[in-house]
Design a protein around this motif. Structure first.
Motif, PDB file in Angstrom:
ATOM      1  N   MET B   4      52.031  34.530 -19.712  1.00  0.00           N
ATOM      2  CA  MET B   4      51.229  33.610 -18.894  1.00  0.00           C
ATOM      3  C   MET B   4      50.600  34.309 -17.690  1.00  0.00           C
ATOM      4  SD  MET B   4      51.021  30.826 -20.421  1.00  0.00           S
ATOM      5  CE  MET B   4      50.509  29.524 -19.314  1.00  0.00           C
ATOM      6  N   LEU B   7      47.136  35.415 -18.529  1.00  0.00           N
ATOM      7  CA  LEU B   7      46.164  34.414 -18.975  1.00  0.00           C
ATOM      8  C   LEU B   7      44.930  34.302 -18.065  1.00  0.00           C
ATOM      9  CD1 LEU B   7      45.641  32.438 -21.273  1.00  0.00           C
ATOM     10  CD2 LEU B   7      46.718  30.659 -19.893  1.00  0.00           C
ATOM     11  N   PRO B   8      45.098  34.166 -16.747  1.00  0.00           N
ATOM     12  CA  PRO B   8      43.902  34.052 -15.888  1.00  0.00           C
ATOM     13  C   PRO B   8      42.944  35.215 -16.091  1.00  0.00           C
ATOM     14  CG  PRO B   8      45.898  33.640 -14.633  1.00  0.00           C
ATOM     15  CD  PRO B   8      46.341  34.136 -15.958  1.00  0.00           C
ATOM     16  N   ILE B  11      41.037  34.647 -19.338  1.00  0.00           N
ATOM     17  CA  ILE B  11      40.036  33.583 -19.238  1.00  0.00           C
ATOM     18  C   ILE B  11      38.830  34.090 -18.443  1.00  0.00           C
ATOM     19  CG2 ILE B  11      39.581  31.248 -18.381  1.00  0.00           C
ATOM     20  CD1 ILE B  11      41.500  31.185 -20.704  1.00  0.00           C
ATOM     21  N   GLU B  12      39.150  34.802 -17.364  1.00  0.00           N
ATOM     22  CA  GLU B  12      38.080  35.345 -16.524  1.00  0.00           C
ATOM     23  C   GLU B  12      37.199  36.287 -17.333  1.00  0.00           C
ATOM     24  OE1 GLU B  12      37.757  38.637 -13.051  1.00  0.00           O
ATOM     25  OE2 GLU B  12      39.632  37.463 -13.116  1.00  0.00           O
ATOM     26  N   VAL B  15      34.963  34.170 -19.746  1.00  0.00           N
ATOM     27  CA  VAL B  15      33.817  33.520 -19.095  1.00  0.00           C
ATOM     28  C   VAL B  15      32.777  34.571 -18.702  1.00  0.00           C
ATOM     29  CG1 VAL B  15      33.095  32.170 -17.091  1.00  0.00           C
ATOM     30  CG2 VAL B  15      35.204  31.571 -18.297  1.00  0.00           C
ATOM     31  N   VAL B 224      39.557  30.896 -26.067  1.00  0.00           N
ATOM     32  CA  VAL B 224      40.855  30.511 -25.521  1.00  0.00           C
ATOM     33  C   VAL B 224      41.936  30.636 -26.597  1.00  0.00           C
ATOM     34  CG1 VAL B 224      42.212  28.555 -24.657  1.00  0.00           C
ATOM     35  CG2 VAL B 224      39.953  29.059 -23.680  1.00  0.00           C
TER      36      VAL B 224
END
Lengths: 192, 292
Positions: B4, B7-8, B11-12, B15, B224
């Motif tokens: 976890m 994860l950020p 995702i970053e 995007v 994702v």
């Protein structure tokens, strides 16, 4: 987790801002970028030109020509089927006619043969009766001739015998009477 | 390391990957339209592919038509290649759509125009489904450009068929035009404003946003699930701690990734279809504007 997502999105926005300098800030993803607009127009025009001038007329032409060819073939097949059915009907009729004709001919032949047979039998019967009748006539004639010959020879013999027995004493008148009497006697024999 | 925690970052990265960037880190400004972006690069790839497909198929058709005319045998017109049949089916689909929506008289004229939208979006969307690939419809710039072409054409058709004044008049329903002067002024103005906004602003805006949002959201979802699969599958990323639970999450993410991928193939078709049929409907409303 949701907080992490929110954090990620925030970071991403910052990152996007840094990477694409001159973009409309945090609107990065939803701001229509001219660098994407005009190439799309050019691409659309090029593709439209190719499709309009060349590709679509050819492909649509093929589809139309094929549809026409299929329609024509189906119509031709239908015509052929109708014609075939008509011919079959005609041939069936002809065969039936020929069969009837043949039957008639056989019947006629049988009738002719039958009548010929009867005729031949009748003729044969007639002929056989004629032959029998002729034979009977011939026999009758023979018999008559034999009897006449017998009468003559008996008369001669009797006269000779009587002459011998009586000698020349018998007159001509007695001679004749004697012969007649004798003839009558012999004739009565014939009646029996 | 806990999956976890990564994860950020993932995702970053996702995007960032999906934003409009100079292709291959080329020099120059993106907003100034001086460079090739990642989206336009893949748009060009899709364009070249589409042109290639249609050129090859059309040349094949031309040869067969010529051969059929030469030999007089209709058998030459029979379908032979599966690929050609597939393209023919696509073209026939667009032509039938044009005839069904716009009408048998005016419809066939717009077949190539509608086909350009459909095949450009469709082929590009397929490139968008290849990992690393992009669809130009995943950038709002690309979809705005297409929506503006659609707007330009249906308005132009409206002017050509009804006249400049006639087209604007047709925005007001005939029932209102038969009302008294006061009614016409009050209701007519109100409806005209509504119809004007609906026709000239809402139509292109929804065209552009619908296509872009569907493609962009689809790619985010795929990204994702792909990120989840990579993070919870210890084989794929070294140095991550793992448990039965994390492997289960990874497996479920993989299943969802495959299912969503299949769904995105469907969406690629549907969005190309929706954009095309809406453009056809708008053209139809322009062709028959004075009849309303």
């Amino acid at each position: 987790m949701f907080i992490e997502f929110a954090y990620a999105a925030e970071q991403a926005a910052e990152h996007g801002e840094e990477a694409a300098e001159g973009l409309a800030g945090t609107l990065g993803a939803v701001y229509p970028n001219p660098a994407d607009i005009w190439p799309t127009w050019v691409a659309f025009l090029i593709l439209f030109f190719v499709l309009y001038k060349f590709a679509f007329p050819m492909i649509v032409g093929m589809l139309d020509k094929r549809a026409a060819a299929i329609k024509e073939s189906l119509e031709k097949a239908e015509d052929t089927r109708v014609e075939a059915e008509r011919l079959l009907e005609e041939y069936k009729k002809q065969v039936a006619e020929a069969r009837a004709e043949a039957g008639k001919i056989v019947d006629q032949g049988r009738k002719v043969a039958e009548s010929m047979k009867e005729e031949i039998i009748a003729k044969a019967n007639e002929e056989s009766t004629q032959i029998v009748a002729k034979a009977r006539e011939a026999v009758e004639a023979e018999k008559k001739a034999a009897l006449a010959e017998l009468q003559a020879s008996i008369a001669d013999v009797s006269v000779a015998v009587a002459g011998k027995l009586l000698g020349e004493t018998l007159s001509a008148e007695d001679h004749a009477k004697l012969i007649d009497r004798y003839i009558a006697e012999v004739g009565s024999l014939n009646d029996n | 390391m806990n999956p976890m925690d990564l994860l950020p970052e993932k995702i970053e990265h996702l995007v960032h990957e999906l934003s409009v960037l100079p292709f291959n880190d080329m020099e120059g400004t993106v907003a100034g339209a001086a460079v090739l972006t990642n989206y336009t690069f893949w748009g060009i790839v899709a364009l070249v592919t589409t042109i290639l497909i249609f050129t090859v198929v059309a040349r094949r058709e031309a040869r067969r038509i010529a051969l059929a005319a030469e030999t007089g045998s209709a058998a030459e017109l029979a379908p032979r290649s599966r690929f050609t049949s597939m393209i023919e089916a696509g073209v026939e689909f667009i032509r039938d759509m044009a005839i069904d929506v716009i009408g048998p008289k005016d419809g066939p004229k717009y077949t190539a125009f509608l086909g350009t939208f459909f095949f450009m979006i469709l082929v590009s969307n397929f490139y968008g489904l290849i990992p690393g690939g992009k669809t130009f419809a995943g950038s709002i710039g690309g979809t705005v450009a297409l929506a503006l072409i659609s707007l330009l054409v249906f308005v132009w058709v409206g002017f050509a068929k009804n006249g400049f004044i006639g087209y604007f008049k047709s925005l007001i329903p005939s029932g209102v035009r038969e009302m008294s002067l006061a009614g016409r002024l009050a209701l007519g103005t109100y409806i005209f404003v509504l119809e004007f906004i609906s026709t000239f602003i809402v139509r292109p805006l929804t065209l552009a946003v619908r296509l872009f949002a569907n493609m962009y959201a689809g790619h985010i979802i795929l990204g994702v699930f792909a990120a989840f699969t990579a993070l919870f599958w210890p084989v794929l990323e070294e140095g991550l701690s793992w448990s039965i639970g994390s492997i289960t999450v990874g497996a479920v993410s993989l299943v969802f990734l495959v299912l969503m991928y299949a769904f995105e193939v469907f969406v690629a078709f549907i969005q190309a279809y929706v954009f095309t049929i809406l453009t056809a409907v708008y053209i139809q409303s322009s062709v028959h504007a004075s009849e309303h």
